[in-house]
Design a protein around this motif. Sequence first.
Motif, PDB file in Angstrom:
ATOM      1  N   VAL A   1      11.999 -40.424  32.273  1.00 10.47           N
ATOM      2  CA  VAL A   1      12.206 -39.000  32.542  1.00 10.47           C
ATOM      3  C   VAL A   1      11.158 -38.144  31.847  1.00 10.47           C
ATOM      4  O   VAL A   1      10.661 -38.490  30.775  1.00 10.47           O
ATOM      5  N   ILE A   2      10.868 -37.010  32.480  1.00  4.37           N
ATOM      6  CA  ILE A   2       9.841 -36.082  32.005  1.00  4.37           C
ATOM      7  C   ILE A   2      10.456 -34.682  31.923  1.00  4.37           C
ATOM      8  O   ILE A   2      11.080 -34.216  32.876  1.00  4.37           O
ATOM      9  N   GLY A   3      10.260 -34.009  30.781  1.00  7.63           N
ATOM     10  CA  GLY A   3      10.823 -32.664  30.618  1.00  7.63           C
ATOM     11  C   GLY A   3      12.335 -32.660  30.688  1.00  7.63           C
ATOM     12  O   GLY A   3      12.937 -31.680  31.146  1.00  7.63           O
ATOM     13  N   PHE A   4      12.933 -33.718  30.216  1.00  8.23           N
ATOM     14  CA  PHE A   4      14.364 -33.966  30.416  1.00  8.23           C
ATOM     15  C   PHE A   4      15.154 -33.558  29.180  1.00  8.23           C
ATOM     16  O   PHE A   4      14.709 -33.809  28.068  1.00  8.23           O
ATOM     17  N   PRO A   5      16.351 -32.977  29.342  1.00  7.11           N
ATOM     18  CA  PRO A   5      17.035 -32.661  30.606  1.00  7.11           C
ATOM     19  C   PRO A   5      16.917 -31.205  31.057  1.00  7.11           C
ATOM     20  O   PRO A   5      17.414 -30.851  32.103  1.00  7.11           O
ATOM     21  N   LEU A   6      16.258 -30.359  30.257  1.00  9.49           N
ATOM     22  CA  LEU A   6      16.284 -28.923  30.550  1.00  9.49           C
ATOM     23  C   LEU A   6      15.157 -28.448  31.465  1.00  9.49           C
ATOM     24  O   LEU A   6      15.281 -27.417  32.126  1.00  9.49           O
ATOM     25  N   GLY A   7      14.040 -29.168  31.458  1.00  6.22           N
ATOM     26  CA  GLY A   7      12.900 -28.739  32.269  1.00  6.22           C
ATOM     27  C   GLY A   7      12.142 -27.565  31.695  1.00  6.22           C
ATOM     28  O   GLY A   7      11.284 -26.985  32.357  1.00  6.22           O
ATOM     29  N   ALA A   8      12.426 -27.204  30.447  1.00  3.76           N
ATOM     30  CA  ALA A   8      11.902 -25.954  29.899  1.00  3.76           C
ATOM     31  C   ALA A   8      10.672 -26.125  29.016  1.00  3.76           C
ATOM     32  O   ALA A   8      10.229 -25.167  28.386  1.00  3.76           O
ATOM     33  N   THR A   9      10.111 -27.328  28.966  1.00  8.84           N
ATOM     34  CA  THR A   9       8.862 -27.513  28.231  1.00  8.84           C
ATOM     35  C   THR A   9       7.687 -27.009  29.066  1.00  8.84           C
ATOM     36  O   THR A   9       7.812 -26.743  30.261  1.00  8.84           O
ATOM     37  N   LEU A  10       6.533 -26.885  28.446  1.00  8.51           N
ATOM     38  CA  LEU A  10       5.357 -26.366  29.129  1.00  8.51           C
ATOM     39  C   LEU A  10       4.819 -27.371  30.153  1.00  8.51           C
ATOM     40  O   LEU A  10       4.914 -28.591  29.946  1.00  8.51           O
ATOM     41  N   PRO A  11       4.230 -26.883  31.236  1.00 14.49           N
ATOM     42  CA  PRO A  11       3.665 -27.805  32.232  1.00 14.49           C
ATOM     43  C   PRO A  11       2.680 -28.806  31.632  1.00 14.49           C
ATOM     44  O   PRO A  11       2.688 -29.985  31.999  1.00 14.49           O
ATOM     45  N   ALA A  12       1.853 -28.348  30.691  1.00 15.22           N
ATOM     46  CA  ALA A  12       0.879 -29.254  30.072  1.00 15.22           C
ATOM     47  C   ALA A  12       1.575 -30.345  29.280  1.00 15.22           C
ATOM     48  O   ALA A  12       1.095 -31.487  29.206  1.00 15.22           O
ATOM     49  N   VAL A  13       2.727 -30.023  28.687  1.00 21.72           N
ATOM     50  CA  VAL A  13       3.493 -31.018  27.932  1.00 21.72           C
ATOM     51  C   VAL A  13       4.095 -32.044  28.887  1.00 21.72           C
ATOM     52  O   VAL A  13       4.088 -33.250  28.611  1.00 21.72           O
ATOM     53  N   LYS A  14       4.612 -31.576  30.016  1.00 20.57           N
ATOM     54  CA  LYS A  14       5.150 -32.504  31.018  1.00 20.57           C
ATOM     55  C   LYS A  14       4.051 -33.424  31.547  1.00 20.57           C
ATOM     56  O   LYS A  14       4.259 -34.624  31.730  1.00 20.57           O
TER      57      LYS A  14
END
Length: 215
Positions: A61-74
């Motif tokens: 999983v990526i950016g899990f579970p909230l999806g609220a990290t930065l696009p570059a972090v994902k």
Amino acid sequence: MMKLNEYIDHTLLKPDATADMIRRLCEEAVAHQFAAVCINPCYLELAVHLLAGTGVKIATVIGFPLGATLPAVKAFEAGEAVLRKADELDMVIQLGAAKLGLWQAVTDEIRQVVRAAQDSKVKVIVETGLLTEEEKKRACQAVLSGGAAFIKTSTGFGPGGATEADIRLFRSIAGDQLGIKASAGIRTRLQAEAMITAGADRLGTSAGVAIVAGH
């Protein structure tokens, strides 16, 4: 009769999952020849070791579970997962952007993760329980435009879960251009078969063993 095992991503994403629990998950996946296991990134190397040569794919999983990290972090997460030999990446969209109608930002983020994923398939989790009907439609379009392989209903950490209506909605929009993963709340064989009949290509569930046993 449906070969339900071939649809199942055998899932363990609990924050307190241990290495022993991951070993058992992988053993069950091999025994039942599930499509994949779906695990947190910290256990990728263990799963790669346990599943080598078995034909069972490894999803993380990526950016899990909230999806609220930065696009570059994902994107960085995706790159690290690929280095560790993940076959599939289940990413969560930036739900705040979706709720504001910033669909270009959602699409761009998906595209960035898809690029970082290289040859690994990206499944995009849109958390249907937080979206209106119109937002679900727009989310499906963003997944298509972003170049991902699948749209996925839910994280299992948000409200609600997969519904037949949402699967049918996504199929009506995407046709055969996207795989659809129904996830969260699928606990029985009856539910699993209903999701597949509605158009799901994969099922994310922690109840895979019980499902294939006919419960």
